[in-house]
Design an enzyme around this catalytic site. Structure first.
Site, mmCIF file in Angstrom:
data_model
loop_
_atom_site.group_PDB
_atom_site.id
_atom_site.type_symbol
_atom_site.label_atom_id
_atom_site.label_comp_id
_atom_site.label_asym_id
_atom_site.label_seq_id
_atom_site.Cartn_x
_atom_site.Cartn_y
_atom_site.Cartn_z
ATOM 1 N N ASN A 126 16.231 33.595 0.911
ATOM 2 C CA ASN A 126 17.570 33.145 1.310
ATOM 3 C C ASN A 126 17.918 31.809 0.664
ATOM 4 O OD1 ASN A 126 17.692 35.338 2.984
ATOM 5 N ND2 ASN A 126 17.370 34.208 4.889
ATOM 6 N N GLY A 127 16.960 30.884 0.740
ATOM 7 C CA GLY A 127 17.207 29.538 0.219
ATOM 8 C C GLY A 127 17.415 29.552 -1.287
ATOM 9 N N ARG B 203 2.855 38.190 -1.358
ATOM 10 C CA ARG B 203 1.873 37.832 -0.318
ATOM 11 C C ARG B 203 2.401 38.277 1.043
ATOM 12 N NH1 ARG B 203 3.698 32.945 -2.424
ATOM 13 N NH2 ARG B 203 5.375 32.076 -1.176
ATOM 14 N N LEU B 204 1.481 38.252 2.006
ATOM 15 C CA LEU B 204 1.794 38.762 3.346
ATOM 16 C C LEU B 204 2.248 37.658 4.295
ATOM 17 C CD1 LEU B 204 1.766 41.549 4.575
ATOM 18 C CD2 LEU B 204 -0.668 41.320 5.010
ATOM 19 N N SER B 205 1.880 36.430 4.013
ATOM 20 C CA SER B 205 2.323 35.276 4.815
ATOM 21 C C SER B 205 2.103 35.456 6.321
ATOM 22 C CB SER B 205 3.799 34.967 4.538
ATOM 23 O OG SER B 205 3.994 34.640 3.189
ATOM 24 N N HIS C 203 20.937 31.789 4.553
ATOM 25 C CA HIS C 203 20.537 32.448 5.805
ATOM 26 C C HIS C 203 21.700 33.268 6.378
ATOM 27 C CE1 HIS C 203 16.781 30.477 5.554
ATOM 28 N NE2 HIS C 203 17.251 29.262 5.768
ATOM 29 N N LEU D 109 16.074 54.034 16.830
ATOM 30 C CA LEU D 109 15.319 53.047 16.060
ATOM 31 C C LEU D 109 14.737 51.974 16.982
ATOM 32 C CD1 LEU D 109 14.506 51.647 13.341
ATOM 33 C CD2 LEU D 109 16.710 50.456 13.460
ATOM 34 N N SER E 179 8.684 32.616 11.363
ATOM 35 C CA SER E 179 7.243 32.562 11.574
ATOM 36 C C SER E 179 6.861 31.339 12.402
ATOM 37 C CB SER E 179 6.513 32.507 10.220
ATOM 38 O OG SER E 179 6.623 31.214 9.675
ATOM 39 N N SER E 180 5.647 31.367 12.924
ATOM 40 C CA SER E 180 5.179 30.212 13.693
ATOM 41 C C SER E 180 5.080 28.977 12.795
ATOM 42 C CB SER E 180 3.837 30.528 14.361
ATOM 43 O OG SER E 180 3.007 31.244 13.489
ATOM 44 N N ASP F 144 12.742 37.522 2.309
ATOM 45 C CA ASP F 144 12.450 36.230 1.672
ATOM 46 C C ASP F 144 13.466 35.929 0.575
ATOM 47 O OD1 ASP F 144 11.113 33.886 1.201
ATOM 48 O OD2 ASP F 144 9.517 34.804 0.016
HETATM 49 C C1 FPP Z 1 13.353 33.509 4.178
HETATM 50 O O1 FPP Z 1 14.093 32.831 3.217
HETATM 51 C C2 FPP Z 1 14.102 33.647 5.419
HETATM 52 C C3 FPP Z 1 13.812 33.038 6.611
HETATM 53 C C4 FPP Z 1 12.668 32.148 6.830
HETATM 54 C C5 FPP Z 1 14.656 33.227 7.760
HETATM 55 C C6 FPP Z 1 15.221 34.604 7.864
HETATM 56 C C7 FPP Z 1 16.320 34.555 8.796
HETATM 57 C C8 FPP Z 1 17.408 35.372 8.748
HETATM 58 C C9 FPP Z 1 17.642 36.451 7.762
HETATM 59 C C10 FPP Z 1 18.478 35.152 9.722
HETATM 60 C C11 FPP Z 1 18.130 35.175 11.154
HETATM 61 C C12 FPP Z 1 17.440 36.359 11.714
HETATM 62 C C13 FPP Z 1 17.976 37.253 12.589
HETATM 63 C C14 FPP Z 1 17.068 38.196 13.300
HETATM 64 C C15 FPP Z 1 19.401 37.313 12.884
HETATM 65 P P1 FPP Z 1 13.637 31.373 2.783
HETATM 66 O O2 FPP Z 1 14.475 30.386 3.505
HETATM 67 O O3 FPP Z 1 12.171 31.233 2.992
HETATM 68 O O4 FPP Z 1 14.004 31.398 1.269
HETATM 69 P P2 FPP Z 1 13.290 30.578 0.106
HETATM 70 O O5 FPP Z 1 11.885 31.107 0.018
HETATM 71 O O6 FPP Z 1 14.119 30.932 -1.079
HETATM 72 O O7 FPP Z 1 13.358 29.134 0.471
#
Ligand code: FPP
Length: 249
Positions: free
Chosen positions: A29-30, A201-203, A44, A138, A72-73, A27
């Site tokens: 990335n954004g 949280r588990l989301s 991402h 793995l 996630s869905s 979690d």
């Molecule tokens: C959470 O960050 C991340 C995601 C919802 C997507 C995760 C995807 C990847 C790491 C790349 C693709 C996966 C593979 C298997 C190659 P967020 O966008 O919810 O961040 P935020 O909570 O800061 O907005």
């Protein structure tokens, strides 16, 4: 499924125990991207690099099962360009990394609902699973179009169908029967689930399987994940006392 203790490590004897099955919620990335003045999709992209570091740690520490929450869905509610960017990253990840997985004996399975997925996505899933099907190291589960409640709902529906067709009777439905209808059938439950970015949280991730899991939540955003953080979490897990509802023996 089982409440077996996590494994005593021969690769990393400094840890009393390592998880046999590790679940990871990637979690932040954004928020990482925004904090750097970059577009969210850059987060991402950096998240995929962090994922590569995670898989390398799991291989190095001989973790048996690693389940990552990749989409996630509920994530379909995001803007279309962000969804396309994530799907594009996954496609490139499969194309570029599958041969490395095979070389490291990593088996990939995709956990999640398949209905409604587009043909190119289904082909990507099929490619990742079939090319690594023989790998015994793995076991990497990628939760994609995944929701824990959906998974349990699907399992209950499958059991209801088995009752209706006379294959089993209602009395046959127990915890083991439910576990066998989950995507993780035949796998041990996660011993440890960790999540980045400070969210606690588990989301909807591995709801059934997480019954006795330990949890670690850490503040760094997912793109910042590295081996030092992994070691720190393993140290924390190693110090936890797991009693599975009982008392110390
Ligand atoms: C959470 O960050 C991340 C995601 C919802 C997507 C995760 C995807 C990847 C790491 C790349 C693709 C996966 C593979 C298997 C190659 P967020 O966008 O919810 O961040 P935020 O909570 O800061 O907005």
């Amino acid at each position: 499924m089982s409440n077996e203790p996590a494994i005593v490590s021969s690769v990393a004897p400094e840890f009393a125990v390592l998880p046999q099955h590790l679940g990871v919620i990637m979690d932040g990335n954004g928020r990482w991207a925004t904090s750097q003045g970059k577009p969210r999709n850059e987060g991402h992209r950096a998240g995929v690099e962090a994922l590569r570091r995670l898989v390398a740690c799991a291989v190095e520490f001989e973790i048996e099962y690693l389940t990552i929450f990749s989409f996630s869905s509920e994530n379909w509610a995001r803007p279309a360009d962000e969804i396309n960017a994530i799907l594009g990253l996954m496609k490139r990840f499969v194309a570029s990394d599958i041969s490395k997985f095979v070389a490291h004996n990593v088996r990939v399975r995709i956990l999640g609902r398949r209905e409604g997925l587009s043909k190119p996505i289904l082909q990507m899933i099929e490619q990742a699973e079939s090319r690594t099907a023989h790998c015994t190291g793995l076991q990497l589960n990628v939760a994609f179009n995944y929701g824990g409640r959906q998974e349990i709902t699907d399992a209950v529906r499958a059991l209801a169908q088995d009752v209706q067709s006379g294959k089993i009777s209602p009395e046959d439905i127990d915890e083991a029967a439910i576990a066998e209808k989950l995507y993780t059938a035949q796998m041990p439950d996660p011993d440890l689930i960790f999540r980045s970015s400070g969210e606690v949280r588990l989301s909807n991730f591995l709801l059934w399987q997480a019954a006795y899991a330990e949890f670690v939540f850490f503040d760094e955003f997912w793109p910042e994940f590295n081996r030092d953080i992994f070691v720190r979490i393993m140290e924390e897990f190693s110090g936890r006392k797991r009693r599975f509802g009982g008392v110390d023996g």
